[in-house]
Structure formats: C-alpha cells, structure tokens
Motif scaffolding. Structure first.
Motif, PDB file in Angstrom:
ATOM      1  N   MET A   5      24.854  -4.403 -47.088  1.00 33.01           N
ATOM      2  CA  MET A   5      23.390  -4.404 -47.168  1.00 33.01           C
ATOM      3  C   MET A   5      22.784  -3.541 -46.062  1.00 33.01           C
ATOM      4  SD  MET A   5      22.907  -8.306 -45.852  1.00 33.01           S
ATOM      5  CE  MET A   5      21.668  -8.670 -47.040  1.00 33.01           C
ATOM      6  N   SER A  18      23.299 -12.999 -54.229  1.00 35.59           N
ATOM      7  CA  SER A  18      23.413 -12.263 -55.498  1.00 35.59           C
ATOM      8  C   SER A  18      24.560 -11.257 -55.479  1.00 35.59           C
ATOM      9  CB  SER A  18      22.089 -11.562 -55.838  1.00 35.59           C
ATOM     10  OG  SER A  18      21.677 -10.747 -54.774  1.00 35.59           O
ATOM     11  N   ALA A  21       9.759 -12.182 -46.575  1.00 35.70           N
ATOM     12  CA  ALA A  21      11.086 -11.731 -47.012  1.00 35.70           C
ATOM     13  C   ALA A  21      11.495 -12.465 -48.286  1.00 35.70           C
ATOM     14  CB  ALA A  21      12.117 -11.964 -45.907  1.00 35.70           C
ATOM     15  N   ASP A  24      22.635  -2.776 -50.771  1.00 31.82           N
ATOM     16  CA  ASP A  24      21.516  -3.633 -51.157  1.00 31.82           C
ATOM     17  C   ASP A  24      20.422  -3.395 -50.119  1.00 31.82           C
ATOM     18  OD1 ASP A  24      19.664  -5.642 -51.396  1.00 31.82           O
ATOM     19  OD2 ASP A  24      21.120  -7.258 -51.650  1.00 31.82           O
ATOM     20  N   HIS A  75       9.172  -7.388 -56.209  1.00 34.15           N
ATOM     21  CA  HIS A  75       8.294  -8.420 -55.633  1.00 34.15           C
ATOM     22  C   HIS A  75       8.411  -8.542 -54.116  1.00 34.15           C
ATOM     23  CE1 HIS A  75      11.025 -12.017 -54.953  1.00 34.15           C
ATOM     24  NE2 HIS A  75      11.806 -11.268 -55.684  1.00 34.15           N
ATOM     25  N   LYS A  76       9.378  -7.815 -53.519  1.00 31.52           N
ATOM     26  CA  LYS A  76       9.477  -7.814 -52.048  1.00 31.52           C
ATOM     27  C   LYS A  76       8.577  -6.727 -51.461  1.00 31.52           C
ATOM     28  CE  LYS A  76      13.171 -10.584 -52.310  1.00 31.52           C
ATOM     29  NZ  LYS A  76      13.315 -11.933 -51.832  1.00 31.52           N
ATOM     30  N   CYS A  98      16.714 -17.874 -51.089  1.00 24.85           N
ATOM     31  CA  CYS A  98      17.754 -17.882 -52.121  1.00 24.85           C
ATOM     32  C   CYS A  98      18.957 -18.692 -51.672  1.00 24.85           C
ATOM     33  CB  CYS A  98      18.173 -16.442 -52.435  1.00 24.85           C
ATOM     34  SG  CYS A  98      16.770 -15.370 -52.604  1.00 24.85           S
ATOM     35  N   SER A 144      13.991  -4.248 -55.070  1.00 24.42           N
ATOM     36  CA  SER A 144      13.279  -5.286 -55.822  1.00 24.42           C
ATOM     37  C   SER A 144      11.772  -5.073 -55.706  1.00 24.42           C
ATOM     38  CB  SER A 144      13.648  -6.656 -55.240  1.00 24.42           C
ATOM     39  OG  SER A 144      12.903  -7.671 -55.847  1.00 24.42           O
ATOM     40  N   ASN A 147      18.682 -10.084 -44.784  1.00 24.59           N
ATOM     41  CA  ASN A 147      17.545 -10.931 -45.133  1.00 24.59           C
ATOM     42  C   ASN A 147      17.491 -12.163 -44.234  1.00 24.59           C
ATOM     43  OD1 ASN A 147      19.979 -11.318 -46.859  1.00 24.59           O
ATOM     44  ND2 ASN A 147      18.961 -13.227 -47.361  1.00 24.59           N
ATOM     45  N   SER A 162      15.567  -7.867 -61.836  1.00 25.15           N
ATOM     46  CA  SER A 162      15.498  -8.331 -60.439  1.00 25.15           C
ATOM     47  C   SER A 162      16.589  -7.631 -59.641  1.00 25.15           C
ATOM     48  CB  SER A 162      15.762  -9.844 -60.359  1.00 25.15           C
ATOM     49  OG  SER A 162      17.051 -10.139 -60.869  1.00 25.15           O
ATOM     50  N   ALA A 163      16.480  -7.746 -58.332  1.00 24.77           N
ATOM     51  CA  ALA A 163      17.568  -7.221 -57.489  1.00 24.77           C
ATOM     52  C   ALA A 163      18.833  -8.038 -57.719  1.00 24.77           C
ATOM     53  CB  ALA A 163      17.163  -7.274 -56.021  1.00 24.77           C
ATOM     54  N   THR A 164      18.666  -9.310 -58.030  1.00 24.07           N
ATOM     55  CA  THR A 164      19.835 -10.150 -58.328  1.00 24.07           C
ATOM     56  C   THR A 164      20.610  -9.550 -59.497  1.00 24.07           C
ATOM     57  OG1 THR A 164      18.754 -12.133 -57.494  1.00 24.07           O
ATOM     58  CG2 THR A 164      20.519 -12.468 -59.109  1.00 24.07           C
ATOM     59  N   HIS A 223      23.713 -11.043 -49.449  1.00 23.40           N
ATOM     60  CA  HIS A 223      22.879 -12.024 -50.146  1.00 23.40           C
ATOM     61  C   HIS A 223      23.711 -12.730 -51.223  1.00 23.40           C
ATOM     62  CE1 HIS A 223      19.689 -13.108 -53.125  1.00 23.40           C
ATOM     63  NE2 HIS A 223      19.047 -13.422 -52.018  1.00 23.40           N
ATOM     64  N   ASN A 261      22.384  -6.343 -58.422  1.00 28.71           N
ATOM     65  CA  ASN A 261      23.581  -6.624 -57.620  1.00 28.71           C
ATOM     66  C   ASN A 261      24.722  -7.148 -58.493  1.00 28.71           C
ATOM     67  OD1 ASN A 261      22.489  -5.759 -55.240  1.00 28.71           O
ATOM     68  ND2 ASN A 261      21.918  -7.784 -54.493  1.00 28.71           N
ATOM     69  N   VAL A 289      17.150  -4.265 -50.422  1.00 30.00           N
ATOM     70  CA  VAL A 289      15.954  -5.052 -50.759  1.00 30.00           C
ATOM     71  C   VAL A 289      15.030  -5.263 -49.548  1.00 30.00           C
ATOM     72  CG1 VAL A 289      15.219  -7.391 -51.415  1.00 30.00           C
ATOM     73  CG2 VAL A 289      16.904  -6.165 -52.796  1.00 30.00           C
ATOM     74  N   GLN A 290      15.619  -5.595 -48.390  1.00 27.04           N
ATOM     75  CA  GLN A 290      14.760  -5.926 -47.242  1.00 27.04           C
ATOM     76  C   GLN A 290      14.386  -4.708 -46.392  1.00 27.04           C
ATOM     77  OE1 GLN A 290      13.280  -8.734 -46.955  1.00 27.04           O
ATOM     78  NE2 GLN A 290      14.499 -10.100 -48.253  1.00 27.04           N
TER      79      GLN A 290
HETATM   80  N1  PLP Z   1      19.113  -8.956 -51.893  1.00 26.76           N
HETATM   81  C1  PLP Z   1      18.494  -9.340 -50.767  1.00 26.76           C
HETATM   82  C2  PLP Z   1      18.922  -8.764 -49.463  1.00 26.76           C
HETATM   83  C3  PLP Z   1      17.445 -10.267 -50.824  1.00 26.76           C
HETATM   84  O1  PLP Z   1      16.829 -10.636 -49.698  1.00 26.76           O
HETATM   85  C4  PLP Z   1      17.070 -10.798 -52.074  1.00 26.76           C
HETATM   86  C5  PLP Z   1      16.025 -11.844 -52.154  1.00 26.76           C
HETATM   87  O2  PLP Z   1      15.694 -12.481 -51.171  1.00 26.76           O
HETATM   88  C6  PLP Z   1      17.741 -10.347 -53.227  1.00 26.76           C
HETATM   89  C7  PLP Z   1      18.754  -9.431 -53.097  1.00 26.76           C
HETATM   90  C8  PLP Z   1      17.360 -10.839 -54.595  1.00 26.76           C
HETATM   91  O3  PLP Z   1      16.135 -10.284 -54.993  1.00 26.76           O
HETATM   92  P1  PLP Z   1      15.399 -10.714 -56.356  1.00 26.76           P
HETATM   93  O4  PLP Z   1      14.517 -11.861 -55.980  1.00 26.76           O
HETATM   94  O5  PLP Z   1      14.633  -9.518 -56.812  1.00 26.76           O
HETATM   95  O6  PLP Z   1      16.456 -11.109 -57.304  1.00 26.76           O
END
Ligand code: PLP
Length: 379
Positions: free
Chosen positions: A141, A96, A7, A172, A197-198, A325, A195, A145, A68-70, A94, A73, A174-175
């Motif tokens: 979300m 972010s 994760a 969001d 890289h996830k 994070c 994102s 995460n 990035s997802a950051t 998260h 967001n 991402v997960q």
């Molecule tokens: N949102 C969630 C739910 C995440 O778990 C993460 C990273 O763990 C992020 C956003 C941020 O992702 P990134 O590493 O691409 O910025």
C-alpha cells in the motif's frame, strides 16, 4: 459536528452531488446501446477515465471502474496470486487485500508477508531478503490507513525490478490518492487501486488502473463492459461525480496538504502537552515527520478506545478506532505488526482529516479529547 474520521469516508462535494443528480435524470441511457444518446454516455465515461488517469500521471494505462476499492483489490489478488510464482504481500495491507490473500493461502499458494518497521511502513531490509527471482507479484500500500505511514514506492520498485525485472507490482493508494503526489510512469508499477468515497466522491465506485496489456482475470462475467474485465452496466452518474471530485482535489492538492499538515501538527502538539499535564498516557503510533498529514494514530494507554469514542460522540466529535473496515475484528493486525502492546492496541484512536477539518479549533478539540480521556481513566 466535528468529523475526524475522513479515512473511513468523506462527505460528497456538493457540486459532485449535483452532477450526479442531473446525470441520474438525464444520462440514463445504457452506454453499451447503439444509438446516439448512448454513445454520448460512453464518451462521458471515457472523459472520466481520462481525468482519473491524468490525476496519477498515467499514460500507458487503462482505467477500469469497479464498485469499490475493495472490489479492485479482490480483482488484483484473485488474478495475480497464482501457483506459478511467489507473491509478496505487505503485512500492513487493508483487509480487502488481506482476506482474499487468506483464501489463496488455503489453496496452498506461495505467499510471504512483508514485516512492518516500528512505524508501520514496510521493513525494507525484510523486503530485500524476501525479494528473490521467484517472486512474480508484489502488493504494497502507499499510505497506511491505520497510521498514515508512507511506503517509498519508487524505492520498492527499484529493489524489486533489480532482482526480477518482470515482477508485477500493485499499489493500494486509497489513502494517498488526491492527497499526496502519485505518478505511475515515475513509479513504474502495474496496478493501482483508488476509491471515490475517500476523495469526496459518491460511495459505490472505485477504480483499478492497469498498465496496458497487463493481465487480469475477470471476477464478474456478463456483458463484457470495462474491457471485458468487469461486466455490469456502468454507473455513469457516480463515475461523473467521482471524476468531478478528483478534478476539484487536484486543483488544490498542494495547498490542502500544507493546511492539513499545519492543522495536524497544532492538534498533535496540543494533545501531547495537555496529556502530559493531566497524567493521560498518550503514545503516537508512527511518526509526525514523513507521514501523511491526513492521518494521526495515537493510543491512550489504559483506556478502552471505544469508550473514549462514544464519550467524544456525545460532544459531537467523531473519530475512528483504527480502521472502520477492521471494526468487526478484535485486535489490530497492523499495530500488532508494529509490536505495540495490548494496552496500546486497545487504546488506539485514529483521527483523520480533510481540508474542511482545518476550520476546526485544534486547541479546543484537543482539550475536550484529553478531558474525556482523563475522566474515563479516573473511573
Ligand atoms: N484500501 C484501503 C487502504 C482503505 O483504507 C480502504 C477503506 O478504508 C479500502 C481499501 C477499501 O475501500 P472501499 O471502501 O472503497 O472498498
């Protein structure tokens, strides 16, 4: 090595890494240039957008590539938390989302946080109470995460739109992306964060999927790339790698889900029975049923998670202590929101899986983890 921290990030698929390498060598033209080679790069970028949009059933949407997802967001929060209406933000978000929201609070924006239920999902009763006609923006979300809790997005959208049909909704994902089904037309949301890289793509790429004509305030100004929303020369090699990893995932998403669920269940059951036999107190954060199979959050009560993490590292087992994070902050906002005790928060370990993890011996791993926990407890 046993990598149980998927994760936080994942290994780039070899095939995607090869595509990136070839693109770095051959696809180096600036997609904004006017000659034929550059236009070919623009076409490749658009094909990647198409792959990503189709992976989430998005028809009436644009795909904006970010770093990035950051970044995605931050872009959403900075654009949509405004002084004109109330914003509702889930308490499980998260950092972010949470950190830019803190900045908005300093500017006296009207923001309310949604409570979490005991399992870490949005408390729907609290949501119904807070969802009024004055709410203009919601951010929730999909999959936590921290715990793997899944929010019922369709239901949240239904409740929200029955009160204010015009409310803008961001998720969001991402997960949950490339792991659980997502269909934007069915969900009816306006913004989605993902994102690379996830999902076994390269680091340094994310995307924001935006319903056509929905507004965003650009945070990075310059050459006007990405529909003017995110300037900067596009990272085509990484975007190609991202899209390729998405394609691979989407072709095996259902079978991976089943395999990972079986692995998680075996692993957890073994952890549970061994912990009982050896006097190690272990608490599940959340539930097994209805949660993401890719995340398992437990607390070893009376044990400092970081000590256990490093003792497992010596055995080549890599795990997370809550979200990577979050690792710069003490405590855990999400577990605290679920009313977990101080000892449960301190002893929190997050195991997170991939379709590769299912090749590990769940029984053996569980045994090593409990043996280490027992040794630490004795000290
Ligand atoms: N949102 C969630 C739910 C995440 O778990 C993460 C990273 O763990 C992020 C956003 C941020 O992702 P990134 O590493 O691409 O910025």
């Amino acid at each position: 090595m046993f990598f149980l921290d998927n994760a936080s990030t994942t290994q780039c698929f070899t095939e995607s890494a090869e595509i990136i390498k070839q693109a770095l060598i051959n696809d180096y033209f600036n997609p904004s240039a006017k000659y034929r080679y550059a236009m070919e790069e623009q076409k490749k970028l658009n094909e990647c957008r198409r792959i990503i949009l189709s992976s989430v059933g998005a028809i009436n949407f644009d795909c904006i590539f970010t770093g990035s997802a950051t970044e995605s967001n931050n872009l959403v929060i900075n654009s949509l938390v405004t002084k004109h209406y109330v914003s509702l933000i889930s308490g499980g978000e998260h950092s972010s989302i949470y950190e830019p929201v803190q900045k908005e609070l300093e500017d006296n924006r009207k923001i309310e946080f949604l409570k979490l239920d005991e399992f870490g999902a949005v408390d729907l009763k609290d949501f119904e109470d807070k969802m009024t006609k004055d709410v203009g923006f919601i951010s929730v979300m999909y999959v936590s995460n921290e715990t793997g809790a899944i929010n019922d997005i369709k239901q949240i959208v239904e409740i929200a739109r029955s009160v204010n049909p015009k409310v803008l909704i961001h998720v969001d994902a991402v997960q949950g992306y490339c792991k659980l089904p997502i269909n934007l037309e069915e969900w009816g949301i306006d913004y989605l964060t993902i994102s690379s890289h996830k999902v076994n793509g390269p680091k340094g790429v994310g995307a924001l999927i935006v319903r056509k004509k929905c507004k965003l305030s650009p945070q990075i100004l310059g050459g006007g790339q990405e529909n003017g929303v995110r300037s900067g020369t596009e990272n085509l090699p990484s975007v190609l790698g991202f899209a390729n990893s998405v394609k691979i995932h989407m072709s095996t998403i259902d079978e991976d889900y089943k395999k990972v669920l079986e692995f998680k269940t075996n692993f957890y059951n073994r952890l549970l029975s061994l912990s009982k036999d050896s006097g190690v107190e272990m608490e599940l954060n959340g539930k097994m049923c209805g949660f993401s199979p890719y995340i398992l959050s437990v607390s070893f009560v009376g044990i400092k998670a970081e000590v256990l993490l490093h003792s497992l590292e010596e055995k080549d087992i890599l795990v997370g202590t809550g979200s990577a994070c979050n690792s710069h902050h003490s405590g855990n906002r999400v577990l605290e929101g679920m009313h977990k005790s101080k000892q449960e928060v301190e002893g929190n370990i997050r195991f997170s899986f991939s379709s590769e993890s299912v090749n590990y011996d769940a029984q053996c791993l569980a045994q090593t983890i409990i043996e280490n926990a027992k040794k630490i407890k004795r000290k």
